[in-house]
Design a protein around this motif. Structure first.
Motif, short mmCIF file in Angstrom:
data_model
loop_
_atom_site.label_atom_id
_atom_site.label_comp_id
_atom_site.label_asym_id
_atom_site.label_seq_id
_atom_site.Cartn_x
_atom_site.Cartn_y
_atom_site.Cartn_z
N ARG A 111 0.83 -1.20 0.00
CA ARG A 111 0.00 0.00 0.00
C ARG A 111 0.87 1.26 0.00
NH1 ARG A 111 -5.55 -0.11 1.14
NH2 ARG A 111 -5.55 -2.11 2.17
N LEU A 112 1.92 1.22 0.78
CA LEU A 112 2.84 2.35 0.85
C LEU A 112 3.54 2.58 -0.50
CD1 LEU A 112 4.14 4.52 2.64
CD2 LEU A 112 5.88 2.84 3.27
N GLN A 113 3.94 1.51 -1.15
CA GLN A 113 4.61 1.63 -2.45
C GLN A 113 3.67 2.13 -3.55
OE1 GLN A 113 5.98 -2.46 -2.57
NE2 GLN A 113 8.11 -1.80 -2.39
N ARG A 114 2.37 1.97 -3.35
CA ARG A 114 1.40 2.42 -4.35
C ARG A 114 1.05 3.90 -4.21
NH1 ARG A 114 -1.88 -2.84 -3.57
NH2 ARG A 114 -2.67 -1.63 -1.85
N LEU A 115 1.52 4.52 -3.12
CA LEU A 115 1.24 5.95 -2.95
C LEU A 115 1.97 6.77 -4.01
CD1 LEU A 115 1.48 6.41 0.93
CD2 LEU A 115 -0.58 6.38 -0.49
N HIS A 116 1.32 7.81 -4.46
CA HIS A 116 1.95 8.71 -5.41
C HIS A 116 1.31 10.09 -5.28
CE1 HIS A 116 -1.60 8.53 -8.03
NE2 HIS A 116 -1.56 7.21 -7.85
N PHE A 117 1.99 11.08 -5.82
CA PHE A 117 1.44 12.42 -5.83
C PHE A 117 0.22 12.46 -6.75
CE2 PHE A 117 5.83 13.46 -4.54
CZ PHE A 117 5.54 14.20 -3.41
N PRO A 118 -0.70 13.37 -6.51
CA PRO A 118 -1.89 13.47 -7.38
C PRO A 118 -1.49 13.80 -8.82
CG PRO A 118 -2.13 14.83 -5.41
CD PRO A 118 -0.73 14.33 -5.41
N LEU A 119 -2.15 13.15 -9.77
CA LEU A 119 -1.82 13.35 -11.17
C LEU A 119 -2.16 14.76 -11.66
CD1 LEU A 119 -2.88 9.89 -12.61
CD2 LEU A 119 -0.59 10.71 -12.08
N VAL A 120 -3.02 15.45 -10.97
CA VAL A 120 -3.36 16.82 -11.35
C VAL A 120 -2.12 17.71 -11.33
CG1 VAL A 120 -4.04 17.65 -9.06
CG2 VAL A 120 -5.13 18.60 -11.10
N LEU A 121 -1.11 17.35 -10.54
CA LEU A 121 0.14 18.12 -10.50
C LEU A 121 0.86 18.13 -11.85
CD1 LEU A 121 1.63 17.08 -7.04
CD2 LEU A 121 0.49 19.22 -7.65
N VAL A 122 0.65 17.09 -12.63
CA VAL A 122 1.29 17.01 -13.94
C VAL A 122 0.77 18.13 -14.85
CG1 VAL A 122 1.58 15.57 -16.00
CG2 VAL A 122 1.62 14.53 -13.73
N GLU A 123 -0.51 18.37 -14.76
CA GLU A 123 -1.15 19.36 -15.62
C GLU A 123 -0.84 20.79 -15.19
OE1 GLU A 123 -5.73 20.37 -16.88
OE2 GLU A 123 -5.27 18.43 -16.01
N ALA A 124 -0.75 21.00 -13.90
CA ALA A 124 -0.51 22.35 -13.37
C ALA A 124 0.91 22.79 -13.72
CB ALA A 124 -0.71 22.36 -11.86
N ARG A 125 1.03 24.01 -14.17
CA ARG A 125 2.36 24.52 -14.52
C ARG A 125 2.89 25.43 -13.41
NH1 ARG A 125 3.14 27.28 -19.53
NH2 ARG A 125 5.25 26.55 -19.36
N LEU A 126 2.50 25.13 -12.18
CA LEU A 126 2.95 25.94 -11.06
C LEU A 126 4.41 25.69 -10.72
CD1 LEU A 126 -0.18 25.40 -8.79
CD2 LEU A 126 0.31 27.36 -10.27
#
Length: 156
Positions: free
Chosen positions: A55-70
């Motif tokens: 479960r811990l290894q499956r954690l990831h940052f939200p994919l919406v971060l990919v789209e944001a150009r912040l």
């Protein structure tokens, strides 16, 4: 992306924007490289039994971060200068890899691709479905960049 890229004049295709950053050709080359890598990895991964991830290894940052150009990120895949070509050739190559991606999804539609995972350099471990979502969001990110380039070329 394709309609936005069409707004960049062919004679400006390899000209870097005045404010710096990638030119239109470099953006398309980057997308081609990333999408080839994802489809190639997916092809390889599904040839073997899925690996187990905790479960811990499956954690990831939200994919919406990919789209944001912040947050600007340095690509782990540097743009290959050999890929920079004429606009029509590069857009055809992008269409080709898209067709391959869609063909892969069609070929595997009877399988559960959610059990296949591999690591993204920044986000963490993604399932095959999440990788394909990442590709879509990645394109949206760079479409915004391409739009800024196209607008910049229209200014006198």
């Amino acid at each position: 992306m394709l309609s936005t890229a069409d707004q960049v004049p062919s004679d400006q295709w390899r000209t870097p924007p005045k404010n710096g950053g990638w030119c239109a050709a470099e953006i398309i080359a980057h997308l081609i490289m990333v999408e080839r890598s994802v489809v190639g990895s997916a092809d390889r991964v599904v040839q073997h039994p899925p690996r187990r991830f905790t479960r811990l290894q499956r954690l990831h940052f939200p994919l919406v971060l990919v789209e944001a150009r912040l947050v600007k990120r340095q690509s782990p895949l540097p743009v290959d200068p050999e890929m920079l070509s004429e606009k029509e050739i590069m857009l055809a190559q992008l269409r080709d890899i898209r067709e391959r991606m869609l063909a892969f999804l069609d070929e595997t539609k009877e399988r559960n691709l959610g059990v296949y995972r591999w690591r993204h350099p920044f986000l963490g471990s993604l399932s095959a479905y999440e990788w394909f979502e990442m590709v879509a969001r990645h394109e949206l990110r760079h479409e915004k960049q391409m739009r800024q380039i196209a607008v910049g070329y229209r200014k006198p």
